[in-house]
Design a protein around this motif. Structure first.
Motif, PDB file in Angstrom:
ATOM      1  N   ARG A 230      -4.802   4.761   4.002  1.00 21.21           N
ATOM      2  CA  ARG A 230      -3.522   6.158   3.691  1.00 21.21           C
ATOM      3  C   ARG A 230      -3.599   7.406   3.471  1.00 21.21           C
ATOM      4  N   ILE A 231      -4.891   7.138   2.509  1.00 24.99           N
ATOM      5  CA  ILE A 231      -5.367   8.525   0.853  1.00 24.99           C
ATOM      6  C   ILE A 231      -6.046   9.049   1.964  1.00 24.99           C
ATOM      7  N   GLY A 232      -7.084   8.771   2.792  1.00 23.01           N
ATOM      8  CA  GLY A 232      -8.176   8.947   3.784  1.00 23.01           C
ATOM      9  C   GLY A 232      -9.827   8.979   2.545  1.00 23.01           C
ATOM     10  N   ALA A 233      -9.693   7.401   1.943  1.00 22.22           N
ATOM     11  CA  ALA A 233     -10.913   6.720   1.209  1.00 22.22           C
ATOM     12  C   ALA A 233     -11.206   5.864   1.909  1.00 22.22           C
ATOM     13  N   ASP A 234     -12.696   6.031   1.361  1.00 23.72           N
ATOM     14  CA  ASP A 234     -13.204   5.078   1.696  1.00 23.72           C
ATOM     15  C   ASP A 234     -13.126   2.816   1.060  1.00 23.72           C
TER      16      ASP A 234
ATOM     17  N   ALA B 123       1.067  -1.229   0.547  1.00 29.46           N
ATOM     18  CA  ALA B 123       0.375  -0.112   0.034  1.00 29.46           C
ATOM     19  C   ALA B 123       1.212   1.571  -0.108  1.00 29.46           C
ATOM     20  N   SER B 124       1.665   1.399   0.685  1.00 29.34           N
ATOM     21  CA  SER B 124       2.828   2.171   0.027  1.00 29.34           C
ATOM     22  C   SER B 124       3.224   2.876  -0.480  1.00 29.34           C
ATOM     23  N   LEU B 125       3.386   1.860  -1.030  1.00 20.16           N
ATOM     24  CA  LEU B 125       4.526   2.137  -2.760  1.00 20.16           C
ATOM     25  C   LEU B 125       2.991   2.609  -3.623  1.00 20.16           C
ATOM     26  N   VAL B 126       1.937   2.385  -3.699  1.00 19.87           N
ATOM     27  CA  VAL B 126       0.934   2.627  -3.799  1.00 19.87           C
ATOM     28  C   VAL B 126       0.573   4.008  -4.138  1.00 19.87           C
ATOM     29  N   VAL B 127       0.413   3.875  -2.843  1.00 17.05           N
ATOM     30  CA  VAL B 127       0.570   5.929  -2.350  1.00 17.05           C
ATOM     31  C   VAL B 127       1.922   6.805  -2.545  1.00 17.05           C
ATOM     32  N   ALA B 128       2.530   5.967  -2.665  1.00 14.48           N
ATOM     33  CA  ALA B 128       4.117   6.638  -3.054  1.00 14.48           C
ATOM     34  C   ALA B 128       3.652   6.960  -4.547  1.00 14.48           C
ATOM     35  N   GLY B 129       3.337   6.198  -5.379  1.00 15.58           N
ATOM     36  CA  GLY B 129       3.383   6.071  -6.842  1.00 15.58           C
ATOM     37  C   GLY B 129       2.048   6.830  -7.260  1.00 15.58           C
ATOM     38  N   ALA B 130       1.305   6.969  -6.133  1.00 18.53           N
ATOM     39  CA  ALA B 130       0.039   8.405  -6.516  1.00 18.53           C
ATOM     40  C   ALA B 130       0.407   9.064  -6.468  1.00 18.53           C
ATOM     41  N   GLY B 131       1.400   9.802  -5.559  1.00 14.71           N
ATOM     42  CA  GLY B 131       1.165  11.398  -5.614  1.00 14.71           C
ATOM     43  C   GLY B 131       0.253  11.648  -4.779  1.00 14.71           C
ATOM     44  N   ASP B 132       0.430  12.823  -5.424  1.00 10.32           N
ATOM     45  CA  ASP B 132      -1.282  13.640  -5.486  1.00 10.32           C
ATOM     46  C   ASP B 132      -2.862  13.826  -5.637  1.00 10.32           C
ATOM     47  N   TYR B 133      -2.270  12.228  -6.610  1.00  8.52           N
ATOM     48  CA  TYR B 133      -3.936  12.234  -7.179  1.00  8.52           C
ATOM     49  C   TYR B 133      -4.926  12.024  -6.704  1.00  8.52           C
ATOM     50  N   PRO B 134      -5.587  12.393  -7.023  1.00 11.10           N
ATOM     51  CA  PRO B 134      -7.392  12.214  -6.250  1.00 11.10           C
ATOM     52  C   PRO B 134      -7.978  11.060  -5.952  1.00 11.10           C
ATOM     53  N   PRO B 135      -8.325   9.985  -5.049  1.00  8.69           N
ATOM     54  CA  PRO B 135      -8.664   9.344  -4.560  1.00  8.69           C
ATOM     55  C   PRO B 135      -9.736   7.922  -5.976  1.00  8.69           C
ATOM     56  N   ILE B 136     -10.204   8.861  -6.335  1.00 14.09           N
ATOM     57  CA  ILE B 136     -11.243   8.361  -7.762  1.00 14.09           C
ATOM     58  C   ILE B 136     -10.314   8.395  -8.849  1.00 14.09           C
ATOM     59  N   VAL B 137      -9.119   8.453  -9.236  1.00 11.80           N
ATOM     60  CA  VAL B 137      -8.041   7.781  -9.767  1.00 11.80           C
ATOM     61  C   VAL B 137      -7.468   6.965  -9.351  1.00 11.80           C
ATOM     62  N   VAL B 138      -6.515   6.866  -7.449  1.00 10.80           N
ATOM     63  CA  VAL B 138      -6.458   5.850  -7.582  1.00 10.80           C
ATOM     64  C   VAL B 138      -6.662   4.841  -7.440  1.00 10.80           C
ATOM     65  N   LEU B 139      -8.234   4.767  -7.531  1.00  8.48           N
ATOM     66  CA  LEU B 139      -9.001   3.739  -7.555  1.00  8.48           C
ATOM     67  C   LEU B 139      -9.540   2.805  -8.447  1.00  8.48           C
ATOM     68  N   GLY B 140      -9.386   4.137 -10.108  1.00  8.10           N
ATOM     69  CA  GLY B 140      -9.489   4.024 -11.361  1.00  8.10           C
ATOM     70  C   GLY B 140      -8.077   2.946 -11.479  1.00  8.10           C
ATOM     71  N   LEU B 141      -6.753   3.513 -11.111  1.00  7.49           N
ATOM     72  CA  LEU B 141      -5.307   2.791 -11.060  1.00  7.49           C
ATOM     73  C   LEU B 141      -5.333   1.563 -10.444  1.00  7.49           C
ATOM     74  N   PHE B 142      -5.785   1.072  -9.069  1.00  5.83           N
ATOM     75  CA  PHE B 142      -6.047   0.280  -8.814  1.00  5.83           C
ATOM     76  C   PHE B 142      -6.972  -0.722  -8.747  1.00  5.83           C
ATOM     77  N   TYR B 143      -7.710  -0.510  -9.721  1.00  3.12           N
ATOM     78  CA  TYR B 143      -9.287  -1.594 -10.584  1.00  3.12           C
ATOM     79  C   TYR B 143      -8.047  -2.307 -11.725  1.00  3.12           C
ATOM     80  N   PHE B 144      -7.488  -1.071 -12.665  1.00  7.22           N
ATOM     81  CA  PHE B 144      -6.500  -2.003 -13.497  1.00  7.22           C
ATOM     82  C   PHE B 144      -6.022  -2.903 -13.675  1.00  7.22           C
ATOM     83  N   VAL B 145      -4.892  -2.769 -11.943  1.00  7.57           N
ATOM     84  CA  VAL B 145      -3.779  -3.337 -11.323  1.00  7.57           C
ATOM     85  C   VAL B 145      -4.043  -4.371 -11.389  1.00  7.57           C
ATOM     86  N   THR B 146      -5.620  -4.775 -10.490  1.00  5.22           N
ATOM     87  CA  THR B 146      -6.352  -5.803 -10.728  1.00  5.22           C
ATOM     88  C   THR B 146      -7.062  -6.959 -11.777  1.00  5.22           C
TER      89      THR B 146
END
Length: 607
Positions: free
Chosen positions: A539-543, A490-513
């Motif tokens: 870590r990013i304050g998302a649901d 999770a720390s790697l994902v957060v570090a790589g996501a930078g300041d992206y909005p949570p919805i963008v991180v969610l989409g990236l997570f869907y894609f990786v899965t």
């Protein structure tokens, strides 16, 4: 300090415990992809290693086998039996025939009908038996309406996956994800938790397949092609005339040394096939054989034997066998005891009393030394046998008779009972009268008590490789969480996501899965990715629930390769597809689904 992150933003090496678990995850990936051992045996090995390495994994001997006692595992087992009850009564078959009657010869209506049946049925019963039933329906439609079965089969598989997201019981992945979600964040899925989004996803996929996908699916098998033509049997089917001076006269077919290198399909005498199992050859007989060019040349050198290469063997054989033996196309279902073994080791011909004439693997057709070829899930065999032999194959859950003359018999008089039982299980769980586990087990008892499933069919109804896989990966997921491995990822994902909005991180997570699911099973993806997703969300304050849903949907929609999901493998042979066909059709669909599913989760649940 949080696992793996320092103030400067640099990622620390993972803790030793996590490294050990990562090694086990890598080993599991390798074992599940390459299958040096059957899937269920690899899962047992994983259980052993988790317990042996307890100082690092934190998994005791008792915890290593906890996957067998998991509610998800027992519920999945029960759902296999409920699905078998539906299959044995012919419910899906009856529904598909009626809808197909509406479609007629209109290719778009045919496709819409098949997608509708596959998607809607998969919302309530396991999609594997749904696709198993629809494969022969699709080939039958293609035969009657002069369309290519390739145009129908891939969309049927894709629709079954998206349809499985309509309810909690649609796939084993949903049940497992619910179990993991309850353990990590205390939020299991209700019966219709994601039905709204599931409906949006299914309608979107159906629209894509009807408007765009149908033009991307290639007609690998030409329309209205006879089975002998489809398997390239023309050069191998030969007719041999036996003269009075031939050394074959008075010899039995099974013991004639001159026939050892060929397969005798039938003996024709006075223009009628000889009904005996091992007839004695007479002067004037004609033998219909499959033979290589070399074997045919050897036969032609025998005194009194004439090879007739110009005879209309295919049409004559098909006409005579319409009332006798059956040429049938048989699909090997994935993850069964057949994978990795040969037909000789299985004694396939002797067990079912059939002759194997050819094997197709994707677009490749093999005619020689088939008995010694290592089998794979999705392989398709062209076999010849009588009605009783084909019936035995049809009733065996490891084989799908995709194209044949006879129609299977079902317990149609019990259709209302089977539907009532499944409906009651769904209703009781939806109304919180009974848990899905208790309701499903009660449904199993009801299926057997009412004769929808016979006692002897009970254990054969369960895909035990899936049960053992669940039992192995569930404690692996716990180890990933307890060792700090999930937090580190999770720390790697957060570090790589930078300041992206949570919805963008969610989409990236869907894609990786989705990419992970193409490599390993969907169940393994859920167990490994949900803990990481929950940590990322915190870590990013998302649901966290939004990330659980993203993993669940992504893991159940594997459309990029034939190996990512077992229904894709099931249609691989009957459709004559190439590996690249899945990516051609599935890549645009998956790109659409990344956007639709991510936005849908944000709209219905929030991020």
């Amino acid at each position: 300090m949080e696992w793996g992150v320092v103030a400067a933003g640099q990622v620390q090496p993972p803790p030793t415990d996590a490294l050990v678990v990562f090694g086990l995850v890598a080993l599991a990936f390798l074992a599940f992809v390459t299958e040096p051992l059957p899937i269920d045996v690899s899962a047992i090995l994983l259980i052993v290693l988790l317990a042996v390495l307890e100082p690092w994994t934190g998994i005791s001997s008792a915890e290593s086998v906890s996957g067998f006692a998991s509610e998800a595992t027992i519920t999945v087992l029960a759902m296999f039996v409920l699905s078998e009850g539906i299959r044995r009564t012919g419910t899906v078959q009856l529904l598909s025939r009626r809808i197909v009657a509406f479609a007629g010869g209109d290719e778009r209506k045919q496709l819409a009908s098949m997608i509708g049946v596959s998607g809607l049925a998969s919302g309530f019963i396991n999609n594997t038996p749904v696709v198993a039933v629809l494969i022969p329906v699709a080939t039958d439609i293609a035969d009657r309406t002069r369309t290519s079965p390739s145009k129908l089969l891939l969309p049927v598989s894709f629709a079954s996956m998206f349809g499985g997201m309509l309810t909690l019981i649609g796939t084993s992945t949903n049940l497992l994800a619910s179990d993991v979600s309850a353990r990590l964040i205390g939020e299991p899925f209700s019966m219709f938790e994601f039905t709204r989004l599931g409906a949006v996803v299914l309608v979107t996929a159906a629209a894509y397949l009807l408007v765009v996908g149908r033009h991307l699916v290639p007609p690998r098998i030409p329309p209205n092609e006879d089975l002998t033509e489809e398997y390239g049997m023309g050069p191998y089917l030969t007719e041999v005339a036996v003269g009075p001076a031939a050394p074959l006269v008075d010899q039995r077919v099974g013991s004639a040394a001159a026939l050892a290198a060929v397969e005798v399909l039938e003996v024709v005498r006075d223009d009628e096939p000889v009904a005996a199992d091992d007839p004695r050859i007479r002067a004037g007989d004609r033998l219909v054989v499959t033979a290589t060019g070399e074997a045919a040349a050897d036969l032609s050198e025998l005194r009194g034997v004439d090879v007739l290469p110009d005879a209309n063997v295919e049409d004559d054989l098909a006409t005579r066998q319409a009332d006798r033996d059956v040429l049938a196309e048989v699909v090997l279902t994935p993850r069964t005891g057949t994978a990795g073994r040969t037909l000789a080791e299985l004694a396939f011909g002797a067990e079912f009393d059939v002759s194997v004439l050819a094997l197709r693997r994707g677009e490749t057709v093999v005619h020689e030394q088939i008995e010694d070829l290592r089998l794979r899930g999705g392989d398709t065999l062209l076999v010849r046998g009588d009605e009783a032999s084909i019936r035995r194959l049809r009733e065996h859950r490891h084989y799908i008779v995709a194209q044949e003359i006879a129609r299977p018999s079902y317990r149609t008089e019990r259709i209302p009972i089977a539907l009532g039982i499944v409906g009651a299980v769904v209703a009781l769980a939806a109304l919180n009268v009974l848990s899905i586990l208790t309701g499903a087990l009660a449904g199993v008892v009801a299926m057997v008590a009412t004769g929808c499933v016979r006692p002897g069919e009970l254990y054969d109804a369960v895909d035990w490789s899936v049960i053992f896989l669940l039992a192995g990966v569930i404690p692996l997921g716990v180890a990933l969480e307890q060792s700090g491995g999930a937090a580190y990822l999770a720390s790697l994902v957060v570090a790589g996501a930078g300041d992206y909005p949570p919805i963008v991180v969610l989409g990236l997570f869907y894609f990786v899965t989705t990419l992970m699911t193409e490599i390993v099973s969907n169940n393994a993806s859920v167990v490994l990715m949900i803990p990481v997703g929950v940590d990322v969300a915190s870590r990013i304050g998302a649901d966290p629930f939004a990330f659980v849903l993203a993993v669940t949907f992504a893991a159940s929609t594997s459309v990029l390769t034939p190996i990512g999901y077992q229904t894709n493998l099931m249609v691989y042979g009957p459709g004559g597809y190439r590996f690249s066909d899945y990516f051609r059709v599935g890549a645009p669909l998956q790109a659409i689904m990344v956007v639709v599913t991510t936005l849908g989760i944000a709209f219905f649940w929030g991020v």
